[in-house]
Design an enzyme around this catalytic site. Structure first.
Site, PDB file in Angstrom:
ATOM      1  N   LYS A 195      47.478  54.943  83.178  1.00  0.00           N
ATOM      2  CA  LYS A 195      47.093  54.390  81.883  1.00  0.00           C
ATOM      3  C   LYS A 195      46.164  55.404  81.211  1.00  0.00           C
ATOM      4  O   LYS A 195      44.956  55.402  81.424  1.00  0.00           O
ATOM      5  CB  LYS A 195      46.402  53.034  82.072  1.00  0.00           C
ATOM      6  CG  LYS A 195      46.225  52.235  80.775  1.00  0.00           C
ATOM      7  CD  LYS A 195      45.048  52.735  79.977  1.00  0.00           C
ATOM      8  CE  LYS A 195      44.890  52.039  78.645  1.00  0.00           C
ATOM      9  NZ  LYS A 195      43.982  52.779  77.738  1.00  0.00           N
ATOM     10  N   GLU A 270      35.404  56.945  89.681  1.00  0.00           N
ATOM     11  CA  GLU A 270      34.732  58.219  89.420  1.00  0.00           C
ATOM     12  C   GLU A 270      34.109  58.097  88.035  1.00  0.00           C
ATOM     13  O   GLU A 270      34.806  58.097  87.020  1.00  0.00           O
ATOM     14  CB  GLU A 270      35.720  59.385  89.464  1.00  0.00           C
ATOM     15  CG  GLU A 270      35.068  60.725  89.225  1.00  0.00           C
ATOM     16  CD  GLU A 270      36.066  61.811  88.907  1.00  0.00           C
ATOM     17  OE1 GLU A 270      35.801  62.597  87.971  1.00  0.00           O
ATOM     18  OE2 GLU A 270      37.117  61.874  89.575  1.00  0.00           O
ATOM     19  N   CYS A 304      32.734  65.471  83.524  1.00  0.00           N
ATOM     20  CA  CYS A 304      31.833  64.600  84.278  1.00  0.00           C
ATOM     21  C   CYS A 304      30.845  65.387  85.116  1.00  0.00           C
ATOM     22  O   CYS A 304      29.742  64.897  85.393  1.00  0.00           O
ATOM     23  CB  CYS A 304      32.631  63.625  85.137  1.00  0.00           C
ATOM     24  SG  CYS A 304      33.794  64.434  86.263  1.00  0.00           S
ATOM     25  N   GLU A 408      24.071  60.386  79.718  1.00  0.00           N
ATOM     26  CA  GLU A 408      25.177  61.341  79.704  1.00  0.00           C
ATOM     27  C   GLU A 408      25.620  61.574  78.267  1.00  0.00           C
ATOM     28  O   GLU A 408      26.019  60.650  77.565  1.00  0.00           O
ATOM     29  CB  GLU A 408      26.350  60.811  80.531  1.00  0.00           C
ATOM     30  CG  GLU A 408      27.487  61.818  80.637  1.00  0.00           C
ATOM     31  CD  GLU A 408      28.632  61.335  81.499  1.00  0.00           C
ATOM     32  OE1 GLU A 408      29.209  62.157  82.225  1.00  0.00           O
ATOM     33  OE2 GLU A 408      28.949  60.129  81.440  1.00  0.00           O
TER      34      GLU A 408
END
Length: 517
Positions: A195, A270, A304, A408
């Site tokens: 997806k 993750e 990431c 982040e």
């Protein structure tokens, strides 16, 4: 093969339309059983990140499309699990070869639809082929154990696939993460539904088409692009799904895991990172500066594991920041399909707005803007003036309580702080809820290993940054998720262990009945 020179002569949005029409002739929809089924729901826009221009629109397949994808995958899972492991290995090797032979087309498609520089997408396309090749080598080597137990028994274990695995992948690296999640799950005997983000569905769809052409059976790799609130929710909440994997933000990952858990489905997550690059005064400062620049500004910081925090021993702060600043000035921003471009735009407009807001928050809380105050002149003119461009930004003087220290950014923004000793460096590195990656730069080998052991991170580098490989475990701790998504151990994530007991001696007499007792 793509004629890159001809494409470069066209306007960005027009060439993106040409590439899409060539590589996805059936358009965007759920790709299952060798055909693309268009949606009929809300209209979704695909825009060129480098210009902001509309490339095309497509319809959300919605919950109905999610159910359709699962039905196809359930059929595919039965076929794939029953296949001989050596046949699965052979087919995955064929998929790897097919991806490799079409790597340039995949790279161009990725660059045109995500805004990532072609120099980066070429590497990622090659890595995608490598992932299928690596896990093809494991497909016929998944074994159980024979276990000694008391009594006269032959007891052994088997590794059994979950059936259908749903992989929810992000917009920053759609091709790389589709292969990263699909290859090991397929090697373990599962069918996979990828997806992808509604912002960047193209290369995942193209990957499925290539896999089909290479011989992967129908339903074994399905791609279902759509909105998370409709199609995504239908996939993660479907009890026919055996396992869900997710790569993305912490809030969304927790929502996905909760939705899956509500129907008894386990998840592999993750999530984000706020990784620290720790530089001591005895480090090679030229190497550390290069590592700091590559760690945060490659992929425009949309990674990431980006080294978004640079923690510098106070004695060498000014010298190191001077070298980083000078290096940043040489970086080339521009046309993503120009092979000399090093940094592209932020992929989505909402993320662009988030990055700008966090830079403003940093300066308002006291950080000093060292670079990135205004766009280069070339990006302020046609055709790029409407794109999601953020110059490589350095914020110095960031303190532990600043928003930019703990949030982040997922953009080309480096926050810089100082420390006076090893204890303070480690404490600050561990001062966020994240634990994905980190690095230390030092000439002291003992300190290097001490710091590597003390920093909470799933991946840590010594005098290096941002190298990962499919053969090595990858994942985080804390807010950065749970489980490991690569390396041989990931095959345990994609299988369940079944114990089998076989008597090797005549069974004992049956228990007396209750009436005889």
């Amino acid at each position: 093969m793509t004629d890159l020179n001809a494409l470069l002569a066209a306007a960005p949005a027009e060439r993106a339309r040409t590439i899409l029409a060539d590589q996805l002739p059936d358009g965007i929809g759920v790709r299952a059983d060798g055909a693309t089924r268009p949606g009929s729901g809300e209209s979704i826009e695909l825009r060129d990140p480098s210009t902001g221009e509309l490339v095309t629109t497509w319809a959300d397949p919605g919950a109905e499309g999610g159910s359709f994808a699962v039905e196809a995958a359930v059929r595919g899972a039965a076929t794939w699990a029953a296949a001989n492991p050596f046949d699965r290995a052979r087919i995955l090797r064929d998929v790897a070869a097919a991806v490799s032979s079409r790597a340039e087309d995949l790279a161009v498609l990725e660059s045109a639809t995500t805004g990532k520089p072609l120099r980066d997408t070429r590497v990622e396309a090659a890595k995608a082929a490598e992932m299928f090749s690596y896990f093809a080598g494991w497909a016929d080597k998944i074994t159980g154990d024979t276990l000694p137990v008391p009594g006269e028994w032959l007891t052994y274990t088997r590794k059994v696939p979950w059936g259908v695995v749903v992989a929810v992948t992000p917009w920053n690296a759609p091709l790389f993460t589709a292969a990263w999640n699909a290859a090991p799950a397929l090697a373990a005997g599962n069918a996979v539904i990828v997806k992808p983000s509604e912002f960047t569905p193209a290369t995942s769809l193209r990957l499925a088409i290539i896999a089909e052409e290479a011989g992967l059976p129908p339903g074994v790799l399905t791609v279902a692009p759509g909105l998370g609130s409709t199609l995504g929710s239908a996939l993660t909440g479907d009890p026919r799904v055996g396992k869900v994997t997710f790569i993305g933000s912490v809030p969304t990952g927790r929502s996905v895991a909760s939705a899956a858990a509500a129907v008894g489905t386990p998840a592999l997550l993750e999530l984000g990172g706020k990784s620290a690059n720790i530089v001591f005064s005895d480090a090679d400062l030229d190497q550390a500066a290069h590592g700091a620049i590559a760690g945060i500004f490659s992929a425009a910081g949309q990674s990431c594991v980006a080294g978004s925090r640079l923690l510098v021993e106070r004695a060498v702060h000014d010298e190191l920041i001077g070298r980083v600043r000078e290096g940043v000035r040489t970086l080339r921003l521009g046309d993503p399909l120009d092979a000399t471009t090093e940094i592209g735009p932020v992929v989505t407009r909402p993320q662009y707005e988030t990055v700008r807001a966090l830079i403003d928050a940093g300066t308002s809380e006291g950080a000093r803007l060292v670079s990135g105050d205004e766009l280069s002149p070339g990006l302020r003119s046609a055709p790029w003036q409407g794109g999601n461009w953020v110059m490589p930004t350095i914020l110095d003087g960031v303190e532990p309580d600043h928003t930019i220290e703990r949030t982040e950014v997922f953009g080309p923004v480096l926050s810089v702080g100082t420390f006076d000793d090893e204890h303070e460096a480690v404490e600050r590195a561990n001062g966020t809820g994240f634990g994905l990656a980190g690095a230390v730069w030092t000439g002291d080998v003992s300190r290097a290993h001490r710091v590597a052991g003390a920093v909470d991170a799933g991946t840590f580098w010594i005098n290096a940054y941002k190298t990962i490989h499919v053969a090595v475990p990858f994942g985080g701790v804390g807010d950065s998720g749970w489980g490991r998504s690569s390396g041989p151990g990931v095959l345990d994530e994609y299988t369940q262990t079944k114990a089998v007991w076989v008597p090797t001696a005549p069974p004992p007499p049956p228990f007396p009945s209750l009436t005889e007792a």
